[in-house]
Design a protein around this motif. Structure first.
Motif, short mmCIF file in Angstrom:
data_model
loop_
_atom_site.label_atom_id
_atom_site.label_comp_id
_atom_site.label_asym_id
_atom_site.label_seq_id
_atom_site.Cartn_x
_atom_site.Cartn_y
_atom_site.Cartn_z
N SER A 1 0.82 -1.21 0.00
CA SER A 1 0.00 0.00 0.00
C SER A 1 0.85 1.26 0.00
O SER A 1 0.57 2.22 -0.72
CB SER A 1 -0.94 -0.02 1.21
N ILE A 2 1.90 1.29 0.80
CA ILE A 2 2.80 2.45 0.80
C ILE A 2 3.46 2.60 -0.56
O ILE A 2 3.53 3.70 -1.11
CB ILE A 2 3.87 2.34 1.92
N TYR A 3 3.90 1.49 -1.12
CA TYR A 3 4.54 1.55 -2.44
C TYR A 3 3.58 2.08 -3.50
O TYR A 3 3.96 2.90 -4.32
CB TYR A 3 5.08 0.17 -2.85
N SER A 4 2.33 1.67 -3.45
CA SER A 4 1.36 2.16 -4.45
C SER A 4 1.07 3.65 -4.29
O SER A 4 0.70 4.31 -5.25
CB SER A 4 0.07 1.34 -4.41
N LEU A 5 1.28 4.20 -3.10
CA LEU A 5 1.09 5.63 -2.84
C LEU A 5 2.43 6.32 -2.57
O LEU A 5 2.48 7.34 -1.89
CB LEU A 5 0.17 5.82 -1.64
N LYS A 6 3.50 5.79 -3.13
CA LYS A 6 4.84 6.29 -2.82
C LYS A 6 5.01 7.78 -3.12
O LYS A 6 5.69 8.48 -2.39
CB LYS A 6 5.91 5.46 -3.53
N GLU A 7 4.37 8.28 -4.16
CA GLU A 7 4.48 9.71 -4.48
C GLU A 7 3.90 10.57 -3.36
O GLU A 7 4.41 11.63 -3.04
CB GLU A 7 3.78 10.03 -5.81
N ARG A 8 2.81 10.12 -2.76
CA ARG A 8 2.18 10.85 -1.66
C ARG A 8 3.11 10.95 -0.46
O ARG A 8 3.10 11.90 0.29
CB ARG A 8 0.87 10.16 -1.28
N PHE A 9 3.95 9.92 -0.28
CA PHE A 9 4.90 9.89 0.82
C PHE A 9 6.26 10.49 0.43
O PHE A 9 7.19 10.45 1.23
CB PHE A 9 5.09 8.46 1.33
N GLY A 10 6.37 10.99 -0.79
CA GLY A 10 7.63 11.58 -1.23
C GLY A 10 8.72 10.58 -1.49
O GLY A 10 9.91 10.91 -1.46
N LEU A 11 8.34 9.35 -1.76
CA LEU A 11 9.33 8.28 -1.95
C LEU A 11 9.60 8.07 -3.44
O LEU A 11 8.67 7.87 -4.22
CB LEU A 11 8.84 6.98 -1.32
N THR A 12 10.85 8.11 -3.81
CA THR A 12 11.26 7.85 -5.18
C THR A 12 12.08 6.57 -5.18
O THR A 12 13.14 6.50 -4.56
CB THR A 12 12.10 9.03 -5.72
N VAL A 13 11.56 5.58 -5.89
CA VAL A 13 12.23 4.28 -5.94
C VAL A 13 11.81 3.60 -7.23
O VAL A 13 10.69 3.77 -7.70
CB VAL A 13 11.88 3.45 -4.68
N GLU A 14 12.71 2.84 -7.81
CA GLU A 14 12.50 2.28 -9.14
C GLU A 14 11.63 1.03 -9.19
O GLU A 14 11.07 0.71 -10.24
CB GLU A 14 13.84 2.03 -9.84
N SER A 15 11.51 0.29 -8.09
CA SER A 15 10.70 -0.93 -8.10
C SER A 15 10.28 -1.28 -6.68
O SER A 15 10.85 -0.78 -5.70
CB SER A 15 11.52 -2.09 -8.69
N TYR A 16 9.31 -2.19 -6.59
CA TYR A 16 8.86 -2.66 -5.29
C TYR A 16 10.00 -3.40 -4.57
O TYR A 16 10.17 -3.25 -3.36
CB TYR A 16 7.64 -3.57 -5.45
N GLU A 17 10.76 -4.16 -5.31
CA GLU A 17 11.88 -4.90 -4.72
C GLU A 17 12.89 -3.93 -4.12
O GLU A 17 13.42 -4.15 -3.03
CB GLU A 17 12.54 -5.81 -5.76
N ALA A 18 13.19 -2.83 -4.84
CA ALA A 18 14.12 -1.82 -4.32
C ALA A 18 13.53 -1.12 -3.10
O ALA A 18 14.23 -0.83 -2.13
CB ALA A 18 14.46 -0.81 -5.41
N PHE A 19 12.22 -0.87 -3.13
CA PHE A 19 11.53 -0.25 -2.00
C PHE A 19 11.74 -1.07 -0.73
O PHE A 19 11.98 -0.52 0.35
CB PHE A 19 10.05 -0.11 -2.33
N LEU A 20 11.65 -2.39 -0.84
CA LEU A 20 11.76 -3.25 0.34
C LEU A 20 13.13 -3.22 0.99
O LEU A 20 13.24 -3.44 2.19
CB LEU A 20 11.40 -4.69 -0.03
N ILE A 21 14.18 -2.91 0.24
CA ILE A 21 15.54 -2.99 0.80
C ILE A 21 16.20 -1.63 1.04
O ILE A 21 17.23 -1.56 1.69
CB ILE A 21 16.46 -3.87 -0.08
#
Length: 190
Positions: free
Chosen positions: A66-86
């Motif tokens: 859910s955070i990853y799907s709304l990453k822009e709202r949280f100001g998160l810039t990341v290239e993939s879900y896998e990268a987001f997790l680590i």
């Protein structure tokens, strides 16, 4: 009810709007749940023994998706879900388009739109799982010392609504046996 006030909080994307809506509707008879909604506070807000503090939590995988799907709202810039997790939150946080992000928020009384980016995750030098574990551990440890903290798992409410609501009623010392569920989605959505 044995408490003077209710406050509800939890990790981002843990069902805090839904759970706070349920609590406000069923135990305060008030659809304006934002009166008791405390966003995503840490347990240092627990200061008043006449207030019950609800810590709302959810399994990590659902929160992460859910955070990853709304990453822009949280100001998160990341290239993939896998990268987001680590990656650590502080390394993903960027304020690239602060006003371009529109967030829809549906409450029980209607809906609103907010623009801008949340900086909630900006200071955290932890991966999403590390932060999730840290946040919930802090609440569990505080709950061991303070009987006015009630932890409620969002997933349990979905699996066994009546039992969890009866547990809440018992902890609040409220004599209610029939509970109203919220059929429509409330909270943030893209």
């Amino acid at each position: 009810m044995k408490f003077r006030q209710i406050q509800c909080t939890g990790h981002p994307r843990s069902g805090t709007h839904y759970m706070t809506g349920l609590i406000s509707t069923n135990f305060l008879n008030d659809p304006d749940y934002l009166k008791i909604y405390r966003n995503h506070e840490f347990p240092n807000i627990v200061t008043d023994s006449d207030t019950v503090y609800f810590h709302i939590w959810r399994d990590f995988e659902a929160i992460a998706k859910s955070i990853y799907s709304l990453k822009e709202r949280f100001g998160l810039t990341v290239e993939s879900y896998e990268a987001f997790l680590i990656r650590r939150y502080c390394d993903m946080w960027r304020m690239e388009t602060p006003q371009a992000v529109m967030t829809n928020v549906r409450t029980l009384n209607g809906q609103a739109r907010f623009s801008g980016v949340s900086d909630f995750f900006k200071p955290f030098n932890m991966t999403p799982h590390e932060f999730w574990a840290y946040y919930n551990r802090m609440w569990r440890e505080k709950a061991k010392k303070r009987p006015n903290i009630i932890s409620v798992k969002y997933d349990d409410v979905l699996a066994d609504f009546d039992s969890v609501m009866a547990f809440i009623a018992d902890r609040l010392d409220v004599k209610i046996s029939k509970f109203k569920n919220i059929e429509k989605k409330i909270g943030w959505w893209k």
